[in-house]
Design a protein around this motif. Structure first.
Motif, PDB file in Angstrom:
ATOM      1  N   GLN A   8      18.216  22.697  -6.184  1.00 15.21           N
ATOM      2  CA  GLN A   8      17.780  22.304  -7.534  1.00 15.21           C
ATOM      3  C   GLN A   8      16.259  22.318  -7.689  1.00 15.21           C
ATOM      4  O   GLN A   8      15.741  21.899  -8.708  1.00 15.21           O
ATOM      5  N   THR A   9      15.562  22.789  -6.679  1.00 16.84           N
ATOM      6  CA  THR A   9      14.111  22.650  -6.685  1.00 16.84           C
ATOM      7  C   THR A   9      13.462  23.279  -7.919  1.00 16.84           C
ATOM      8  O   THR A   9      13.940  24.277  -8.442  1.00 16.84           O
ATOM      9  N   LYS A  10      12.373  22.651  -8.358  1.00 18.13           N
ATOM     10  CA  LYS A  10      11.638  23.180  -9.497  1.00 18.13           C
ATOM     11  C   LYS A  10      10.409  23.970  -9.033  1.00 18.13           C
ATOM     12  O   LYS A  10       9.698  24.549  -9.837  1.00 18.13           O
ATOM     13  N   ALA A  11      10.157  23.911  -7.723  1.00 18.56           N
ATOM     14  CA  ALA A  11       8.962  24.578  -7.194  1.00 18.56           C
ATOM     15  C   ALA A  11       9.018  26.071  -7.456  1.00 18.56           C
ATOM     16  O   ALA A  11      10.070  26.697  -7.315  1.00 18.56           O
ATOM     17  N   GLN A  12       7.905  26.669  -7.878  1.00 16.08           N
ATOM     18  CA  GLN A  12       7.862  28.090  -8.200  1.00 16.08           C
ATOM     19  C   GLN A  12       6.740  28.818  -7.454  1.00 16.08           C
ATOM     20  O   GLN A  12       6.947  29.881  -6.898  1.00 16.08           O
ATOM     21  N   THR A  13       5.559  28.221  -7.478  1.00 17.85           N
ATOM     22  CA  THR A  13       4.408  28.908  -6.887  1.00 17.85           C
ATOM     23  C   THR A  13       4.454  28.771  -5.371  1.00 17.85           C
ATOM     24  O   THR A  13       5.138  27.896  -4.835  1.00 17.85           O
ATOM     25  N   PRO A  14       3.725  29.633  -4.658  1.00 17.53           N
ATOM     26  CA  PRO A  14       3.697  29.527  -3.197  1.00 17.53           C
ATOM     27  C   PRO A  14       3.294  28.124  -2.747  1.00 17.53           C
ATOM     28  O   PRO A  14       3.909  27.564  -1.840  1.00 17.53           O
ATOM     29  N   GLU A  15       2.294  27.539  -3.424  1.00 18.87           N
ATOM     30  CA  GLU A  15       1.788  26.228  -3.002  1.00 18.87           C
ATOM     31  C   GLU A  15       2.840  25.141  -3.229  1.00 18.87           C
ATOM     32  O   GLU A  15       3.071  24.289  -2.360  1.00 18.87           O
ATOM     33  N   GLU A  16       3.474  25.177  -4.403  1.00 19.92           N
ATOM     34  CA  GLU A  16       4.499  24.165  -4.700  1.00 19.92           C
ATOM     35  C   GLU A  16       5.617  24.228  -3.666  1.00 19.92           C
ATOM     36  O   GLU A  16       6.126  23.192  -3.224  1.00 19.92           O
ATOM     37  N   ILE A  17       5.984  25.445  -3.285  1.00 17.75           N
ATOM     38  CA  ILE A  17       7.082  25.590  -2.332  1.00 17.75           C
ATOM     39  C   ILE A  17       6.686  25.014  -0.980  1.00 17.75           C
ATOM     40  O   ILE A  17       7.438  24.246  -0.372  1.00 17.75           O
ATOM     41  N   MET A  18       5.476  25.341  -0.513  1.00 17.13           N
ATOM     42  CA  MET A  18       5.045  24.827   0.785  1.00 17.13           C
ATOM     43  C   MET A  18       4.908  23.314   0.758  1.00 17.13           C
ATOM     44  O   MET A  18       5.120  22.641   1.763  1.00 17.13           O
ATOM     45  N   LYS A  19       4.576  22.760  -0.422  1.00 18.66           N
ATOM     46  CA  LYS A  19       4.436  21.316  -0.534  1.00 18.66           C
ATOM     47  C   LYS A  19       5.811  20.648  -0.506  1.00 18.66           C
ATOM     48  O   LYS A  19       5.980  19.563   0.060  1.00 18.66           O
ATOM     49  N   ALA A  20       6.786  21.323  -1.115  1.00 18.04           N
ATOM     50  CA  ALA A  20       8.118  20.724  -1.206  1.00 18.04           C
ATOM     51  C   ALA A  20       8.892  20.852   0.110  1.00 18.04           C
ATOM     52  O   ALA A  20       9.791  20.060   0.383  1.00 18.04           O
ATOM     53  N   ALA A  27       1.917  37.282   3.925  1.00 13.01           N
ATOM     54  CA  ALA A  27       2.945  38.320   3.820  1.00 13.01           C
ATOM     55  C   ALA A  27       4.160  37.764   3.090  1.00 13.01           C
ATOM     56  O   ALA A  27       4.614  36.666   3.374  1.00 13.01           O
ATOM     57  N   GLU A  28       4.659  38.527   2.132  1.00 12.95           N
ATOM     58  CA  GLU A  28       5.792  38.081   1.341  1.00 12.95           C
ATOM     59  C   GLU A  28       6.805  39.195   1.234  1.00 12.95           C
ATOM     60  O   GLU A  28       6.456  40.354   1.047  1.00 12.95           O
ATOM     61  N   ASN A  29       8.086  38.842   1.330  1.00 16.43           N
ATOM     62  CA  ASN A  29       9.134  39.799   1.027  1.00 16.43           C
ATOM     63  C   ASN A  29       9.975  39.220  -0.093  1.00 16.43           C
ATOM     64  O   ASN A  29      10.837  38.382   0.130  1.00 16.43           O
ATOM     65  N   LYS A  30       9.690  39.637  -1.313  1.00 14.18           N
ATOM     66  CA  LYS A  30      10.426  39.077  -2.436  1.00 14.18           C
ATOM     67  C   LYS A  30      10.761  40.179  -3.434  1.00 14.18           C
ATOM     68  O   LYS A  30      10.216  41.285  -3.365  1.00 14.18           O
ATOM     69  N   GLU A  78       2.116  42.826 -11.044  1.00 11.42           N
ATOM     70  CA  GLU A  78       1.794  41.430 -10.739  1.00 11.42           C
ATOM     71  C   GLU A  78       2.737  40.503 -11.497  1.00 11.42           C
ATOM     72  O   GLU A  78       3.243  40.850 -12.561  1.00 11.42           O
ATOM     73  N   ASP A  79       2.910  39.340 -10.927  1.00 13.21           N
ATOM     74  CA  ASP A  79       3.848  38.363 -11.480  1.00 13.21           C
ATOM     75  C   ASP A  79       3.114  37.037 -11.666  1.00 13.21           C
ATOM     76  O   ASP A  79       3.377  36.064 -10.963  1.00 13.21           O
ATOM     77  N   PRO A  80       2.168  36.986 -12.616  1.00 10.81           N
ATOM     78  CA  PRO A  80       1.311  35.795 -12.721  1.00 10.81           C
ATOM     79  C   PRO A  80       2.096  34.523 -13.036  1.00 10.81           C
ATOM     80  O   PRO A  80       1.640  33.428 -12.723  1.00 10.81           O
ATOM     81  N   LYS A  81       3.264  34.654 -13.676  1.00 12.69           N
ATOM     82  CA  LYS A  81       4.005  33.439 -14.027  1.00 12.69           C
ATOM     83  C   LYS A  81       5.039  33.069 -12.973  1.00 12.69           C
ATOM     84  O   LYS A  81       5.889  32.215 -13.229  1.00 12.69           O
ATOM     85  N   ASN A  82       4.985  33.720 -11.811  1.00  8.92           N
ATOM     86  CA  ASN A  82       5.923  33.401 -10.732  1.00  8.92           C
ATOM     87  C   ASN A  82       7.371  33.441 -11.177  1.00  8.92           C
ATOM     88  O   ASN A  82       8.151  32.538 -10.880  1.00  8.92           O
ATOM     89  N   ASN A  83       7.726  34.495 -11.912  1.00 10.26           N
ATOM     90  CA  ASN A  83       9.123  34.680 -12.272  1.00 10.26           C
ATOM     91  C   ASN A  83       9.968  34.816 -11.012  1.00 10.26           C
ATOM     92  O   ASN A  83      11.054  34.270 -10.918  1.00 10.26           O
ATOM     93  N   PHE A  84       9.427  35.573 -10.050  1.00 13.47           N
ATOM     94  CA  PHE A  84      10.121  35.699  -8.767  1.00 13.47           C
ATOM     95  C   PHE A  84       9.580  34.641  -7.823  1.00 13.47           C
ATOM     96  O   PHE A  84       8.365  34.531  -7.624  1.00 13.47           O
ATOM     97  N   LEU A  85      10.496  33.855  -7.277  1.00 16.21           N
ATOM     98  CA  LEU A  85      10.137  32.788  -6.353  1.00 16.21           C
ATOM     99  C   LEU A  85       9.323  33.369  -5.185  1.00 16.21           C
ATOM    100  O   LEU A  85       9.662  34.406  -4.642  1.00 16.21           O
ATOM    101  N   ALA A  86       8.237  32.665  -4.821  1.00 13.55           N
ATOM    102  CA  ALA A  86       7.433  33.126  -3.692  1.00 13.55           C
ATOM    103  C   ALA A  86       8.270  33.110  -2.420  1.00 13.55           C
ATOM    104  O   ALA A  86       9.112  32.235  -2.231  1.00 13.55           O
ATOM    105  N   GLN A  87       8.075  34.108  -1.578  1.00 17.99           N
ATOM    106  CA  GLN A  87       8.845  34.211  -0.327  1.00 17.99           C
ATOM    107  C   GLN A  87       7.882  34.516   0.809  1.00 17.99           C
ATOM    108  O   GLN A  87       7.929  35.579   1.416  1.00 17.99           O
TER     109      GLN A  87
END
Lengths: 219, 307
Positions: free
Chosen positions: B109-121, B138-141, B239-248
């Motif tokens: 159910q996480t709301k985290a989207q950006t790379p930073e939010e994900i690492m924080k969560a 490095a990201e594979n998304k 580019e995906d400035p709004k983080n539509n795709f979850l950071a990986q």
């Protein structure tokens, strides 16, 4: 709700039948693709089958080739042709025509070849031309086996046209492949039911046509 | 001898996802140091059952060995369920994972989207035995990709630029892209982009999707950001400035009892050096024409980058 209830709910949802991408549209696409494929397969298989069955030439080749064609994986062919020719109708139609040729060809060829040579000789002795023998003696006598081949090919094609949804085409396979992609199992069950019912209905229709077209003596 | 046969046999099982069985096997063999909290012993690095994960695991091992620590790999443990289980039990000490999907696994159910939010969560979402080290750039998304011609023609840099040309664009991607939240619904919500047509191609961003893009049958396609085809065909990743795709981001998940501070430092060093381009090149070496062994490709990379 178990999966049957969910499948029922899928069938009875608003617009499930009539929407764009709904069941009626997918059924028509499915029948259209199947008809197109069977038409091209017949165009190739029937003349060859008649010629081989009538003359007895090239029997070994036909037996070998139809056997080999059956062994080709249709999904693999579809991918291969789609890589060559790009997306679109051509690649999957060719892949499925190859699938449909072997049962059709086997039916036509074996039907004609199975006609009693004494009957054929009798026709020849009466002064019939080879064309007359083929169309008036051999074809009517071979009709049950030819229809057998056609029904066999039709069943295989209707079941396998589902893979056309592997690339960006329609048909009932859309529900199967899209459903799997999002783990929507009721949608997949619905697709399986629709394909099975469609195949049975078409087969029953062909059986009726076969009854009407074959002479009473060969039934 | 018996032990050897057992191990090979059971590792095979691990490959098909029976992670827990493999665990008891390793326990029987008595080779791994688990439960003892002994740092300084061999670090066991596991990987998921796909090539890129195996390459990264081999990189971790090669880097640790190069820094004078001992490390071995247990490749292809299975899907996330299997290797997370192995980590929690301590049969393996480290497994490379992807930040977004790792978080979703523990907190759907996480709301985290950006790379930073994900690492924080992540730290609080993970189970007690587990923690994550520094993420790698490095990201594979999933990412929307266009040919350089199309990018030039429409002046595209970011997904946001697509919206103005919606009517001229067919989007190709796996069937689930039509319905998943990051797919068409997300593109519409985040960027107001609704392609004129969606072309479902069921090969998971494979050769058919790439070919459709090259043939201009689709103008943009959903490919994985570490796909070697992107570089090979000069595709432009939008580019995906709004983080539509979850950071990986690639991130080492560790069982804290198994990994010493020294080892963690080395892994952090690797993460800092590893870029998406490196993964593309490594994937290409292993899955492309060269068919290099993941171990060789990883070792070459470590020898070149880690000085």
């Amino acid at each position: 709700m178990n999966i049957f209830d969910k499948t029922w709910a899928w069938f009875t949802a608003d617009g499930a039948w009539t929407d764009s991408g709904g069941i009626f549209q997918r059924l028509l696409e499915h029948l259209g693709y199947s008809g197109l494929i069977l038409f091209f397969a017949a165009l190739i298989a029937i003349p060859i089958g008649l010629w081989v069955g009538h003359t007895g030439k090239g029997e070994n080749i036909v037996v070998g080739v139809t056997g080999a064609l059956r062994a080709l994986p249709t999904l693999g062919l579809l991918t291969l042709f789609a890589l060559w020719m790009g997306l679109g109708l051509t690649a999957p139609v060719i892949a499925l025509v190859i699938l449909a040729i072997s049962p059709l060809l086997a039916g036509v060829y074996s039907g004609i070849a199975a006609v009693d040579p004494i009957t054929v000789d009798a026709a020849r002795a009466q002064g019939m031309t080879e064309w007359q023998i083929l169309t008036r003696v051999e074809l009517p006598l071979a009709a049950p086996l030819i229809f057998g081949g056609l029904r066999n090919a039709t069943l295989q094609v209707i079941a396998t046209v589902t893979i056309m949804a592997y690339i960006n085409l329609g048909g009932l396979g859309r529900y199967l492949i899209d459903g799997l992609a999002v783990r929507d199992y009721p949608r997949m069950v619905a697709a399986v039911v629709l394909v099975a019912v469609l195949a049975l209905v078409v087969d029953a229709l062909l059986a009726l046509i076969q009854r009407a077209l074959t002479s009473p003596g060969t039934r | 001898m018996t032990v050897n046969i057992n191990r090979r046999h059971l590792l095979g099982l691990a490959g098909i996802g029976a992670g827990t069985l493999a665990l008891s096997a390793c326990g029987l063999s008595g080779e791994t140091a688990f439960g003892s909290g002994s740092t300084g012993d061999t670090v066991i690095i596991g990987s998921a059952d796909f090539t890129e994960s195996q390459i990264i695991a081999e990189i971790y091992a090669a880097a640790l060995n190069k820094r004078g620590l001992t490390a071995e790999t247990r490749p292809a443990i299975g899907a996330r369920e299997a290797y997370i289980g192995a980590l929690q039990e301590g049969t393996v000490g480290v497994v490379p994972d992807y930040s977004g999907n790792l978080l979703l696994y523990f907190d759907a159910q996480t709301k985290a989207q950006t790379p930073e939010e994900i690492m924080k969560a992540l730290p609080s979402a993970l189970s007690d035995q587990l923690s994550v080290l520094d993420p790698s750039p490095a990201e594979n998304k999933d990412s929307l990709v266009v040919t350089s011609e199309v990018a030039q023609k429409f002046g595209l840099k970011s997904i946001a630029d697509l919206a103005a040309h919606s009517s001229e664009i067919t989007l190709g991607g796996p069937p689930e892209f039509a319905e998943r939240s990051y797919g068409l619904p997300g593109l519409k919500k985040n960027y107001g982009f609704e392609p004129a047509k969606f072309s479902p191609i069921n090969d998971g961003g494979g050769p058919l999707t790439v070919q459709a893009l090259i043939d201009d049958q689709v103008q943009t396609a959903d490919l994985f950001s570490t796909d070697p085809a992107i570089v090979k065909n000069n595709f432009v990743v939008l580019e995906d400035p709004k983080n539509n795709f979850l950071a990986q981001q690639v991130v080492p998940v560790v069982n804290a009892k198994q990994v010493s501070v020294a080892a963690a430092d080395v892994l952090n060093e690797v993460s800092a050096l590893l870029k998406t381009e490196d993964l593309i090149a490594l994937n290409d070496r292993v899955s492309g024409e060269e068919k290099a062994n993941p171990t060789t490709a990883a070792k070459d990379w470590v020898d070149q980058k880690l000085t």
